[in-house]
Design a protein around this motif. Structure first.
Motif, short mmCIF file in Angstrom:
data_model
loop_
_atom_site.label_atom_id
_atom_site.label_comp_id
_atom_site.label_asym_id
_atom_site.label_seq_id
_atom_site.Cartn_x
_atom_site.Cartn_y
_atom_site.Cartn_z
N TYR A 4 1.04 -1.22 -0.18
CA TYR A 4 0.14 -0.11 0.18
C TYR A 4 0.72 1.60 -0.13
O TYR A 4 2.27 1.10 0.63
CB TYR A 4 -1.02 0.04 1.68
CG TYR A 4 -2.61 -0.77 1.32
CD1 TYR A 4 -3.31 -0.79 0.93
CD2 TYR A 4 -1.80 -2.18 1.34
CE1 TYR A 4 -4.47 -1.72 0.94
CE2 TYR A 4 -2.75 -3.22 2.01
CZ TYR A 4 -3.93 -2.78 0.92
OH TYR A 4 -4.71 -3.87 1.19
N GLU A 8 -2.97 5.62 0.74
CA GLU A 8 -4.23 4.77 1.00
C GLU A 8 -4.08 3.97 2.23
O GLU A 8 -4.73 3.13 3.19
CB GLU A 8 -3.46 3.62 -0.22
CG GLU A 8 -4.84 2.87 -0.46
CD GLU A 8 -4.22 1.63 -1.31
OE1 GLU A 8 -5.91 0.75 -1.16
OE2 GLU A 8 -3.54 1.61 -2.04
N ALA A 9 -2.69 3.24 2.73
CA ALA A 9 -2.75 2.63 3.60
C ALA A 9 -3.24 3.99 5.27
O ALA A 9 -4.25 3.62 6.36
CB ALA A 9 -1.03 2.66 4.43
N LYS A 10 -3.09 5.24 5.36
CA LYS A 10 -2.97 5.26 6.89
C LYS A 10 -4.92 6.01 6.14
O LYS A 10 -5.47 5.39 7.19
CB LYS A 10 -2.88 7.50 5.87
CG LYS A 10 -4.22 8.71 7.17
CD LYS A 10 -2.95 9.74 6.66
CE LYS A 10 -3.76 10.80 7.07
NZ LYS A 10 -3.42 11.94 6.59
N LYS A 12 -7.21 3.50 5.18
CA LYS A 12 -7.18 1.72 5.12
C LYS A 12 -6.67 1.28 6.84
O LYS A 12 -6.37 0.07 7.32
CB LYS A 12 -7.20 0.96 4.30
CG LYS A 12 -8.53 1.21 3.16
CD LYS A 12 -7.99 0.63 1.72
CE LYS A 12 -8.40 0.41 0.89
NZ LYS A 12 -8.30 -0.16 -0.59
N PHE A 13 -6.26 2.01 7.20
CA PHE A 13 -4.95 1.92 8.54
C PHE A 13 -6.07 0.23 9.43
O PHE A 13 -5.54 -0.74 9.36
CB PHE A 13 -4.62 2.94 9.42
CG PHE A 13 -2.83 2.17 10.20
CD1 PHE A 13 -2.44 2.56 9.90
CD2 PHE A 13 -4.06 1.95 11.67
CE1 PHE A 13 -1.63 1.95 10.48
CE2 PHE A 13 -2.89 2.32 12.84
CZ PHE A 13 -1.71 1.88 12.49
N LEU A 16 -6.22 -2.89 7.55
CA LEU A 16 -4.77 -3.18 7.46
C LEU A 16 -4.51 -4.09 8.77
O LEU A 16 -3.82 -4.84 8.85
CB LEU A 16 -3.23 -2.16 7.06
CG LEU A 16 -3.64 -1.46 6.08
CD1 LEU A 16 -2.94 -0.66 5.56
CD2 LEU A 16 -3.58 -2.13 4.49
N ILE A 26 2.24 -6.88 5.78
CA ILE A 26 2.01 -5.09 4.87
C ILE A 26 2.81 -4.67 4.49
O ILE A 26 3.46 -3.99 5.87
CB ILE A 26 0.03 -4.71 5.71
CG1 ILE A 26 -1.01 -5.52 5.81
CG2 ILE A 26 -0.08 -3.36 4.61
CD1 ILE A 26 -2.11 -6.01 5.03
N ILE A 28 4.52 -0.87 3.09
CA ILE A 28 3.70 0.51 3.09
C ILE A 28 4.76 0.63 2.47
O ILE A 28 6.23 1.01 2.07
CB ILE A 28 3.66 1.82 4.14
CG1 ILE A 28 3.51 0.81 5.37
CG2 ILE A 28 2.96 2.74 4.01
CD1 ILE A 28 1.66 0.12 4.59
#
Length: 88
Positions: A4, A8-10, A12-13, A16, A26, A28
């Motif tokens: 990610y 996007e990771a932020k 969908k944290f 995740l 995962i 990043i």
């Protein structure tokens, strides 16, 4: 293993973290370069029970240290006021 970007990771944290709990790794990335990896934490050791004897010994050590200190010449609140007023 899922990859990610930071944004996007932020967003969908929480999702995740759920995937990591299930054992997934995962990755990043920022501008296509890997900057972090999220993995499930290793189990920690359970805390050891402390015996009553160990607690009593620790309290006795504290008592001895406290008794070895010189007596205070003023209450703590007065000392703090004095420090504050002097600008120390």
């Amino acid at each position: 293993m899922a990859v990610y970007g930071v944004a996007e990771a932020k967003n969908k944290f929480t999702h995740l973290l759920e995937r990591v709990e299930d054992g997934e790794r995962i990755i990043i990335t920022r501008h296509g370069k890997v900057i972090a990896e999220i993995v499930k934490a290793a189990p920690t050791e359970p805390s050891r029970d402390v015996s009553e004897e160990a607690i009593a010994a620790a309290l006795e050590n504290l008592r001895m240290v406290r008794e070895s200190l010189p007596p205070a010449h003023m209450p703590a609140a007065d000392f703090i006021r004095e420090l504050r007023d002097e600008g120390v």
